[in-house]
Design an enzyme around this catalytic site. Structure first.
Site, PDB file in Angstrom:
ATOM      1  NE  ARG A 172      -2.228  -7.502  -4.709  1.00 40.93           N
ATOM      2  CZ  ARG A 172      -3.022  -7.915  -3.746  1.00 40.93           C
ATOM      3  NH1 ARG A 172      -2.569  -7.999  -2.518  1.00 40.93           N
ATOM      4  NH2 ARG A 172      -4.272  -8.269  -4.002  1.00 40.93           N
ATOM      5  CG  HIS A 208      -1.872  -1.060   1.383  1.00 44.21           C
ATOM      6  ND1 HIS A 208      -1.973  -1.859   2.501  1.00 44.21           N
ATOM      7  CD2 HIS A 208      -2.828  -1.500   0.530  1.00 44.21           C
ATOM      8  CE1 HIS A 208      -2.945  -2.735   2.336  1.00 44.21           C
ATOM      9  NE2 HIS A 208      -3.478  -2.548   1.152  1.00 44.21           N
ATOM     10  CE  LYS A 245     -13.859  -6.996   2.429  1.00 44.89           C
ATOM     11  NZ  LYS A 245     -12.607  -6.472   1.826  1.00 44.89           N
ATOM     12  CB  SER A 260      -4.158  -6.816   4.461  1.00 47.95           C
ATOM     13  OG  SER A 260      -3.803  -5.557   3.981  1.00 47.95           O
TER      14      SER A 260
END
Ligand code: PNS
Length: 167
Positions: free
Chosen positions: A96, A23, A47, A134
């Site tokens: 990515r 990030h 979440k 993450s």
């Protein structure tokens, strides 16, 4: 030809649970091309994030202190509504690997349908960070793996407080 004066405001939205060097790499790239970069943390209670939105914002604020043009905010509801409120005309997202593309394309096209004047801008994460997420950071840390170099030291310290040490 004279450069057009502009004040380009971009939103960099995400869950940031927690912030990684991936990030931060994207934030650094964003800072170079926009005038104001608002990092927008999603308040996604469904979440069930590991860190509260306040903690996620604090970690971001600590890690981006050196950038004058970066602000940290949180939002819920539609991203494009928040972008309009902030007068942001660009949504910044990182890619990515090709596997990110399908999800990102779907979101970008849905956001374009909802708000045609807001443009999604994709940037490639540096290849050194292309495997970091993450989710994997939390999994590896929780199982006792080494995460130095994947997240800033402040994030690692908070993970240590939050997650029981791995086996
Ligand atoms: O870091 P993430 O989890 O990949 O970020 C996803 C995020 C926050 C960009 C996305 O879930 C989002 O924008 N949520 C807000 C609700 C919304 O606008 N949904 C429609 C998106 S097409």
């Amino acid at each position: 030809m004279a450069a057009t004066p502009h004040n380009l405001v971009a939103l960099y939205p995400g869950t940031f649970d927690p912030l990684t060097y991936g990030h931060l790499d994207l934030i650094e790239r964003g800072v170079r091309v926009v005038d104001r970069l608002i990092v927008a943390v999603l308040r996604n209670e469904q979440k069930s994030p590991l860190f509260s939105v306040e903690e996620r914002m604090e970690m971001l604020a600590e890690a981006t202190r050196k950038y004058d043009s970066v602000e940290i905010e949180c939002f819920d509801g539609l991203l494009v509504d928040f972008a309009r409120r902030k007068q942001a005309t660009v949504i910044l997202r990182g890619i990515r690997a090709i596997s990110d593309y399908e999800y990102e394309l779907q979101m970008a096209l849905m956001n374009r349908r909802l708000a045609p004047s807001i443009e999604t801008m994709f940037m490639m994460a540096g290849e050194a960070y292309s495997f970091i997420s993450s989710r994997l950071v939390k999994e590896v840390f929780g199982l006792g793996g080494e995460i130095a170099g994947l997240v800033p030291p402040g994030v690692e310290a908070r993970l240590r407080q939050r997650l029981p040490p791995g086996p």
